[in-house]
Design a protein around this motif. Structure first.
Motif, PDB file in Angstrom:
ATOM      1  N   GLN A   1     -24.337  63.292  -2.415  1.00 11.21           N
ATOM      2  CA  GLN A   1     -24.356  61.872  -2.059  1.00 11.21           C
ATOM      3  C   GLN A   1     -25.311  61.064  -2.933  1.00 11.21           C
ATOM      4  N   THR A   2     -26.009  61.740  -3.871  1.00 12.70           N
ATOM      5  CA  THR A   2     -26.883  61.019  -4.791  1.00 12.70           C
ATOM      6  C   THR A   2     -26.068  60.056  -5.633  1.00 12.70           C
ATOM      7  N   SER A   3     -26.586  58.859  -5.823  1.00 11.45           N
ATOM      8  CA  SER A   3     -25.884  57.860  -6.618  1.00 11.45           C
ATOM      9  C   SER A   3     -26.060  58.150  -8.107  1.00 11.45           C
ATOM     10  N   ILE A   4     -24.936  58.162  -8.812  1.00  8.52           N
ATOM     11  CA  ILE A   4     -24.997  58.363 -10.264  1.00  8.52           C
ATOM     12  C   ILE A   4     -24.744  57.053 -11.001  1.00  8.52           C
ATOM     13  N   ALA A   5     -24.078  56.102 -10.300  1.00  6.67           N
ATOM     14  CA  ALA A   5     -23.810  54.792 -10.895  1.00  6.67           C
ATOM     15  C   ALA A   5     -23.394  53.817  -9.803  1.00  6.67           C
ATOM     16  N   MET A   6     -23.452  52.541 -10.143  1.00  5.44           N
ATOM     17  CA  MET A   6     -23.006  51.474  -9.243  1.00  5.44           C
ATOM     18  C   MET A   6     -22.013  50.608 -10.019  1.00  5.44           C
ATOM     19  N   VAL A   7     -20.907  50.247  -9.356  1.00  8.00           N
ATOM     20  CA  VAL A   7     -19.910  49.360  -9.951  1.00  8.00           C
ATOM     21  C   VAL A   7     -19.744  48.161  -9.030  1.00  8.00           C
ATOM     22  N   ASN A   8     -20.240  47.037  -9.464  1.00  3.47           N
ATOM     23  CA  ASN A   8     -20.214  45.832  -8.623  1.00  3.47           C
ATOM     24  C   ASN A   8     -20.793  46.102  -7.233  1.00  3.47           C
ATOM     25  N   GLY A   9     -21.807  46.934  -7.196  1.00  2.69           N
ATOM     26  CA  GLY A   9     -22.456  47.242  -5.934  1.00  2.69           C
ATOM     27  C   GLY A   9     -21.855  48.413  -5.189  1.00  2.69           C
ATOM     28  N   SER A  10     -20.728  48.943  -5.654  1.00  3.77           N
ATOM     29  CA  SER A  10     -20.092  50.099  -5.017  1.00  3.77           C
ATOM     30  C   SER A  10     -20.637  51.383  -5.641  1.00  3.77           C
ATOM     31  N   VAL A  11     -21.055  52.321  -4.784  1.00  6.77           N
ATOM     32  CA  VAL A  11     -21.729  53.540  -5.255  1.00  6.77           C
ATOM     33  C   VAL A  11     -20.733  54.579  -5.768  1.00  6.77           C
ATOM     34  N   ILE A  12     -21.077  55.188  -6.897  1.00  7.80           N
ATOM     35  CA  ILE A  12     -20.399  56.406  -7.367  1.00  7.80           C
ATOM     36  C   ILE A  12     -21.362  57.558  -7.114  1.00  7.80           C
TER      37      ILE A  12
END
Length: 364
Positions: A34-45
């Motif tokens: 569940q660690t975030s690797i990136a954000m796209v327009n505020g949506s977590v990857i």
């Protein structure tokens, strides 16, 4: 570097056999995925969804390096640079690009009320709902299509495909709306490649069956003899003999097999039948075999026969009209416009990558 067909096939088999042995790992402590690797327009990857997509890229990346650089998979493959390009970084970039594109599509779908969330967990929740629905249908003895339970890859492909279709329909009412004049211009651009009607082709045909019985059994020695006979006829035809003359010269009275000579027509009414039952013949005729040209010896395996054809006459049949083709013109226009629209949104998207986490994920 050139590769023979045999080498390419061997490489494909090799790729498929080694993918199972490849694993992904991340040195990010007790990462639950569940660690975030990136954000796209505020949506977590998350690392979980990134690694899931990264795994899908492995086969194509191995094949890409083999086809483009002649590099076979082996020890230290992922860590090594080849002409300035690194397989692991290539796979990771492709995976990230794919997820960014998906996130933009999900964001669009949410904005238009087609879905309730864009996270990886939201997608897995939808998969769980679908699998529960399938189990309930089985218990109720109701029909389902496909497997009883969908794995992640199968579900995602089906779910996103359906969602994409809904998005295109929805966006076509506003963002991708097209006027009648634009559709007609699009039709003119497409008609040579998509809307040409079948040419009317009259052709002569020599055929001989190599099947032994109704069960489609084949005598290989007989088949080889037939092939030699057809090669001899082909040689006579190339020397200017007519088909009936060539048959007369080479068909003996006591032959164990009979050469058949027919004259046939391929047109819009018969094309479907030829396409389904004599695919090789159809392909040769459709690919502009010229008037008076003779084909090579064709092996029609569905019919169990060898075939030679010579085009006697060929007449162009024009195009399907705009009115006949309108739905397909619209669909092609929307598909193209949708891709362009997504590309624009991707260029405008705010993407923040956690470089530290990104660098810790490896293919091994």
């Amino acid at each position: 570097m050139k590769f023979t067909k045999r080498k390419v096939v061997a490489a494909t088999v090799l790729v498929l056999s080694i993918v199972g042995a490849i694993v992904l790992y991340a040195s990010v402590g007790a990462d639950s995925g569940q660690t975030s690797i990136a954000m796209v327009n505020g949506s977590v990857i998350t690392t979980q969804e990134f690694k899931s997509e990264l795994e899908k890229q492995i086969t194509s990346v191995i094949d890409y390096f083999y086809q483009s650089k002649g590099v076979a998979y082996g020890k230290n493959f992922w860590e090594t640079d080849y002409n300035g390009e690194n397989p692991e970084e290539t796979a990771k970039k492709r995976a990230l690009d794919e997820i960014i594109r998906l996130k933009i599509e999900l964001e669009l779908a949410e904005q238009h009320g087609l879905i309730q969330g864009t996270s990886y967990e939201d997608l897995l929740h939808e998969m769980d709902k679908e699998n529960k629905r399938r189990l309930a249908s089985i218990k109720a003895r109701e029909p389902i299509y496909g497997p009883v339970q969908l794995d992640e890859s199968t579900f995602m492909n089906e779910y996103i495909s359906k969602l994409r279709t809904q998005l295109k329909e929805t966006l076509s009412e506003d963002e991708l709306n097209v006027s009648e004049e634009e559709l007609k211009r699009h039709y003119e651009l497409l008609k040579d490649s998509l809307f040409t009607m079948e040419d009317r082709i009259r052709f002569q045909k020599i055929s001989v069956s190599y099947r032994e019985d109704l069960q489609s059994n084949t005598n290989n020695s007989k088949k080889q003899s037939i092939k030699k006979r057809m090669d001899a006829i082909k040689l006579l035809l190339d020397q200017g003999k007519e088909m009936d003359q060539a048959i007369s010269e080479l068909q003996a009275e006591n032959d164990a097999f009979m050469l058949r000579f027919t004259e046939e027509n391929l047109n819009k009414d018969t094309a479907g039948t030829y396409f389904k039952s004599q695919a090789v013949l159809y392909s040769v005729l459709a690919n502009n075999l010229g008037v008076n040209q003779v084909s090579s010896v064709l092996d029609e395996t569905m019919q169990g026969e060898y075939v030679l054809v010579k085009v006697v006459d060929r007449e162009k049949s024009g195009y399907k009209s705009y009115d006949e083709s309108k739905r397909n013109v619209w669909k092609n226009y929307v598909d193209t416009a949708y891709g362009d629209y997504l590309d624009k949104l991707i260029r405008e998207a705010k993407v923040n990558i956690d470089e530290s986490t990104y660098k810790k994920i490896h293919v091994h």
